[in-house]
Design an enzyme around this catalytic site. Structure first.
Site, PDB file in Angstrom:
ATOM      1  N   TYR A  50      35.498  45.061  60.025  1.00 20.22           N
ATOM      2  CA  TYR A  50      34.103  44.609  59.998  1.00 20.22           C
ATOM      3  C   TYR A  50      34.037  43.094  59.784  1.00 20.22           C
ATOM      4  O   TYR A  50      33.282  42.382  60.445  1.00 20.22           O
ATOM      5  CB  TYR A  50      33.328  45.330  58.886  1.00 20.22           C
ATOM      6  CG  TYR A  50      31.880  44.899  58.822  1.00 20.22           C
ATOM      7  CD1 TYR A  50      31.014  45.185  59.871  1.00 20.22           C
ATOM      8  CD2 TYR A  50      31.381  44.175  57.735  1.00 20.22           C
ATOM      9  CE1 TYR A  50      29.687  44.771  59.844  1.00 20.22           C
ATOM     10  CE2 TYR A  50      30.055  43.758  57.697  1.00 20.22           C
ATOM     11  CZ  TYR A  50      29.217  44.063  58.755  1.00 20.22           C
ATOM     12  OH  TYR A  50      27.910  43.637  58.736  1.00 20.22           O
ATOM     13  N   GLN A 153      18.145  34.058  55.468  1.00 24.18           N
ATOM     14  CA  GLN A 153      18.104  34.343  56.913  1.00 24.18           C
ATOM     15  C   GLN A 153      17.250  35.578  57.173  1.00 24.18           C
ATOM     16  O   GLN A 153      17.339  36.573  56.453  1.00 24.18           O
ATOM     17  CB  GLN A 153      19.536  34.576  57.412  1.00 24.18           C
ATOM     18  CG  GLN A 153      19.643  35.048  58.847  1.00 24.18           C
ATOM     19  CD  GLN A 153      19.735  36.557  58.962  1.00 24.18           C
ATOM     20  OE1 GLN A 153      20.235  37.221  58.062  1.00 24.18           O
ATOM     21  NE2 GLN A 153      19.246  37.104  60.069  1.00 24.18           N
ATOM     22  N   TYR A 155      15.876  38.441  60.184  1.00 22.71           N
ATOM     23  CA  TYR A 155      15.866  39.016  61.530  1.00 22.71           C
ATOM     24  C   TYR A 155      14.424  39.331  61.891  1.00 22.71           C
ATOM     25  O   TYR A 155      13.521  39.245  61.059  1.00 22.71           O
ATOM     26  CB  TYR A 155      16.713  40.290  61.567  1.00 22.71           C
ATOM     27  CG  TYR A 155      18.185  40.016  61.783  1.00 22.71           C
ATOM     28  CD1 TYR A 155      18.616  39.256  62.855  1.00 22.71           C
ATOM     29  CD2 TYR A 155      19.144  40.547  60.922  1.00 22.71           C
ATOM     30  CE1 TYR A 155      19.962  39.009  63.063  1.00 22.71           C
ATOM     31  CE2 TYR A 155      20.497  40.318  61.116  1.00 22.71           C
ATOM     32  CZ  TYR A 155      20.896  39.545  62.193  1.00 22.71           C
ATOM     33  OH  TYR A 155      22.226  39.297  62.401  1.00 22.71           O
ATOM     34  N   THR A 183      17.093  34.056  62.806  1.00 22.36           N
ATOM     35  CA  THR A 183      18.196  34.283  63.747  1.00 22.36           C
ATOM     36  C   THR A 183      17.640  34.760  65.080  1.00 22.36           C
ATOM     37  O   THR A 183      16.881  35.725  65.140  1.00 22.36           O
ATOM     38  CB  THR A 183      19.173  35.333  63.177  1.00 22.36           C
ATOM     39  OG1 THR A 183      19.760  34.792  62.007  1.00 22.36           O
ATOM     40  CG2 THR A 183      20.265  35.681  64.173  1.00 22.36           C
ATOM     41  N   LYS A 279      18.429  29.819  64.278  1.00 21.13           N
ATOM     42  CA  LYS A 279      19.889  30.018  64.334  1.00 21.13           C
ATOM     43  C   LYS A 279      20.272  30.721  65.634  1.00 21.13           C
ATOM     44  O   LYS A 279      19.776  31.805  65.917  1.00 21.13           O
ATOM     45  CB  LYS A 279      20.333  30.859  63.135  1.00 21.13           C
ATOM     46  CG  LYS A 279      21.826  31.130  63.085  1.00 21.13           C
ATOM     47  CD  LYS A 279      22.236  31.724  61.752  1.00 21.13           C
ATOM     48  CE  LYS A 279      23.717  31.994  61.680  1.00 21.13           C
ATOM     49  NZ  LYS A 279      24.141  33.221  62.337  1.00 21.13           N
ATOM     50  N   HIS A 303      27.249  32.945  66.869  1.00 20.22           N
ATOM     51  CA  HIS A 303      27.328  34.080  65.941  1.00 20.22           C
ATOM     52  C   HIS A 303      28.801  34.401  65.631  1.00 20.22           C
ATOM     53  O   HIS A 303      29.174  35.543  65.394  1.00 20.22           O
ATOM     54  CB  HIS A 303      26.627  35.303  66.551  1.00 20.22           C
ATOM     55  CG  HIS A 303      25.892  36.160  65.553  1.00 20.22           C
ATOM     56  ND1 HIS A 303      24.543  36.088  65.339  1.00 20.22           N
ATOM     57  CD2 HIS A 303      26.324  37.129  64.716  1.00 20.22           C
ATOM     58  CE1 HIS A 303      24.174  36.974  64.423  1.00 20.22           C
ATOM     59  NE2 HIS A 303      25.251  37.626  64.022  1.00 20.22           N
ATOM     60  N   ARG A 306      30.637  37.224  67.626  1.00 16.51           N
ATOM     61  CA  ARG A 306      30.436  38.643  67.296  1.00 16.51           C
ATOM     62  C   ARG A 306      29.463  39.358  68.221  1.00 16.51           C
ATOM     63  O   ARG A 306      29.397  40.577  68.217  1.00 16.51           O
ATOM     64  CB  ARG A 306      29.912  38.768  65.853  1.00 16.51           C
ATOM     65  CG  ARG A 306      30.953  38.512  64.808  1.00 16.51           C
ATOM     66  CD  ARG A 306      30.316  38.467  63.431  1.00 16.51           C
ATOM     67  NE  ARG A 306      29.701  39.710  63.008  1.00 16.51           N
ATOM     68  CZ  ARG A 306      30.335  40.729  62.459  1.00 16.51           C
ATOM     69  NH1 ARG A 306      31.631  40.656  62.262  1.00 16.51           N
ATOM     70  NH2 ARG A 306      29.686  41.814  62.081  1.00 16.51           N
TER      71      ARG A 306
HETATM   72  C1  FMN Z   1      30.406  40.441  58.971  1.00 13.62           C
HETATM   73  C2  FMN Z   1      29.423  39.441  59.513  1.00 13.62           C
HETATM   74  C3  FMN Z   1      28.073  39.732  59.484  1.00 13.62           C
HETATM   75  C4  FMN Z   1      27.161  38.803  59.969  1.00 13.62           C
HETATM   76  N1  FMN Z   1      25.823  39.064  59.847  1.00 13.62           N
HETATM   77  C5  FMN Z   1      24.924  38.133  60.224  1.00 13.62           C
HETATM   78  C6  FMN Z   1      23.539  38.345  59.983  1.00 13.62           C
HETATM   79  O1  FMN Z   1      23.129  39.354  59.412  1.00 13.62           O
HETATM   80  N2  FMN Z   1      22.670  37.378  60.406  1.00 13.62           N
HETATM   81  C7  FMN Z   1      23.101  36.232  61.029  1.00 13.62           C
HETATM   82  O2  FMN Z   1      22.282  35.391  61.398  1.00 13.62           O
HETATM   83  N3  FMN Z   1      24.413  36.011  61.245  1.00 13.62           N
HETATM   84  C8  FMN Z   1      25.312  36.923  60.850  1.00 13.62           C
HETATM   85  N4  FMN Z   1      26.651  36.681  61.035  1.00 13.62           N
HETATM   86  C9  FMN Z   1      27.079  35.459  61.735  1.00 13.62           C
HETATM   87  C10 FMN Z   1      27.309  34.309  60.758  1.00 13.62           C
HETATM   88  O3  FMN Z   1      26.115  33.908  60.169  1.00 13.62           O
HETATM   89  C11 FMN Z   1      27.917  33.098  61.452  1.00 13.62           C
HETATM   90  O4  FMN Z   1      27.127  32.737  62.557  1.00 13.62           O
HETATM   91  C12 FMN Z   1      29.358  33.334  61.921  1.00 13.62           C
HETATM   92  O5  FMN Z   1      30.046  34.187  61.056  1.00 13.62           O
HETATM   93  C13 FMN Z   1      30.078  31.997  61.989  1.00 13.62           C
HETATM   94  O6  FMN Z   1      31.326  32.114  62.584  1.00 13.62           O
HETATM   95  P1  FMN Z   1      32.672  32.331  61.740  1.00 13.62           P
HETATM   96  O7  FMN Z   1      32.638  33.728  61.258  1.00 13.62           O
HETATM   97  O8  FMN Z   1      33.739  32.102  62.758  1.00 13.62           O
HETATM   98  O9  FMN Z   1      32.685  31.333  60.627  1.00 13.62           O
HETATM   99  C14 FMN Z   1      27.594  37.588  60.534  1.00 13.62           C
HETATM  100  C15 FMN Z   1      28.962  37.289  60.542  1.00 13.62           C
HETATM  101  C16 FMN Z   1      29.867  38.204  60.033  1.00 13.62           C
HETATM  102  C17 FMN Z   1      31.325  37.840  60.046  1.00 13.62           C
END
Ligand code: FMN
Length: 418
Positions: A50, A153, A155, A183, A279, A303, A306
């Site tokens: 995860y 943040q 949604y 976001t 974002k 993101h 992801r």
């Molecule tokens: C497990 C996980 C959950 C995430 N959940 C959110 C989220 O709920 N909202 C959001 O805007 N970004 C979410 N992100 C993205 C992060 O805010 C960010 O954009 C991203 O992790 C940055 O890249 P990095 O993981 O390579 O540092 C999530 C990232 C991860 C790893």
């Protein structure tokens, strides 16, 4: 490089000398990747997948890393730079470095209690902590722990004229949240194959397979014992009392989704009295539209790879976006950050600050509650060392560093793709 005579003298509070325990951690885990390897060994498989997995075949993640690695910075010599200061100001507030914690939804899946540990570490050192809306502590509790550095943040919860979304804005205002982040880069739900294969379902269900996997990790189970099963606490007031995790997860799936439209963004702009950030911006035209819509800042991010693994690396679109809107709003960066050198690259290419997501989960997976403070320390030491190497005494001078950036998108790349 800016004229050094125009730079004010150093005014930075000296960071306390490291304790013997901090020094020992630095010797054992000097980089984010060292924490990643330990997290891989210590966490249940689903938790690591995860925290670590991306869309598709992780190509977006690899592209983010490779694109950062390709950015070179040219040093200048001939003046005293020791010790450089990473202090900076974002939206008028002082922070210890241009490095922050990106929002993470469901971080308790990766490590129970994650939000609490991240909030404490960020407040202690004074770096921004962005609470993900889908977190195990609510806005009010996060604001108690991290009053100086809390960002929130959101949604898109659009039903009934954004009833939930706008109530969250009201609560954030009352709790004293410093910055609100909308976001926009999750218009559809996508899957992450590593997560799916590890047994995680959406809506979330605590299956026997996950329980057995969890029991193989005393490290994760101990934190579960201390913090309880992760819940979506900020959203609890909008759900039926005592709802279980599976039903809560289904509620969120039902109530939220899609990306904010420009009209909706204006609605949030009208309600939120404070810095508002969008974002997920990856195109200079969207950045300009964000400025026109009254946003104070944008996060240039994919993101962390992801959502879909076909996007450009954000570091490659950052300079063009910063050139277009840098003077008109605060440009922030995330995706792929593994070091202070990466943060320095983002600042040199036009970002006010660079944030990290996955690496903070690695830090928790590796070291539990001590992890985030250690990683912040590693990042700040590294950005200071990088600045020293480049001949920069402060962040202002880092912004003027000469870069070579073979992957950079140009205006022509953007327009010819339309
Ligand atoms: C497990 C996980 C959950 C995430 N959940 C959110 C989220 O709920 N909202 C959001 O805007 N970004 C979410 N992100 C993205 C992060 O805010 C960010 O954009 C991203 O992790 C940055 O890249 P990095 O993981 O390579 O540092 C999530 C990232 C991860 C790893």
């Amino acid at each position: 490089m800016p004229d050094s005579s125009s730079v004010p003298p150093e005014t930075v509070a000296v960071r306390p000398a490291p304790t013997p325990q901090q020094l020992a951690l630095k010797r054992q885990y000097p980089t984010a990747f060292d924490l990643r390897e330990r997290a891989r060994r210590r966490l249940p498989n689903f938790a690591f997948e995860y925290a670590d997995g991306g869309a598709g075949a992780d190509n977006g993640i690899k592209r983010n890393w490779n694109a950062l690695d390709a950015v070179e910075m040219v040093p200048r010599y001939g003046r005293v730079v020791s010790p450089p200061s990473a202090d900076t100001t974002i939206f008028g507030k002082p922070y210890a470095a241009p490095i922050g914690i990106a929002p993470i939804g469901g971080p308790g899946t990766a490590f129970p209690g994650a939000e609490t540990y991240l909030a404490h570490a960020a407040q202690a050192v004074k770096v921004p902590y962005t609470l993900g809306l889908l977190s195990g502590i609510d806005i009010e509790r996060a604001a108690e722990i991290a009053p100086d550095v809390l960002w929130l943040q959101l949604y898109r919860f659009s039903k009934n004229d954004h009833k939930i979304g706008l109530d969250l804005v009201r609560r954030a205002q009352e709790a004293g949240v410093n910055v609100l982040v909308l976001t926009v880069d999750t218009p559809t739900r996508t899957t992450r194959p590593r997560e799916v294969k590890s047994g995680i379902m959406n809506p979330f269900k605590l299956t026997m397979r996950l329980r057995l996997d969890a029991m193989r990790s005393p490290h994760w189970m101990r934190s579960l014992g201390r913090n309880g099963i992760p819940r979506f606490t900020s959203l609890a007031p909008y759900m039926e009392p005592g709802i279980d995790l599976a039903k809560a997860s289904a509620f969120i799936r039902r109530e939220s989704g899609g990306a904010f439209t420009w009209d909706e963004i204006k609605l949030y702009r009208d309600k939120w009295d404070g810095p508002l950030v969008l974002k997920g911006v990856m195109h200079p035209d969207d950045a300009e539209r964000a400025v026109e819509s009254g946003l104070d800042g944008i996060f240039v991010t994919n993101h962390g790879g992801r959502q879909i693994d076909a996007l450009p690396a954000p570091i490659d679109v950052l300079p063009e976006i910063a050139t277009r809107v840098g003077g008109k709003c605060t440009v922030l960066y995330d995706s792929g950050l593994r070091s202070g050198v990466d943060a320095a690259r983002a600042v040199a290419l036009g970002a006010e600050a660079a944030f990290a997501g996955k690496s903070f989960l690695w830090s928790l997976g590796a070291l539990g509650d001590r992890g985030p403070a250690h990683l912040i320390d590693v990042y700040i030491d590294d950005i200071c060392a990088t600045m020293g190497q480049l001949g920069c005494r402060n962040i202002e001078e880092l912004r003027g560093v000469i870069t070579r950036h073979p992957g950079a998108y140009t205006v022509a790349d953007f327009t010819s793709a339309q």
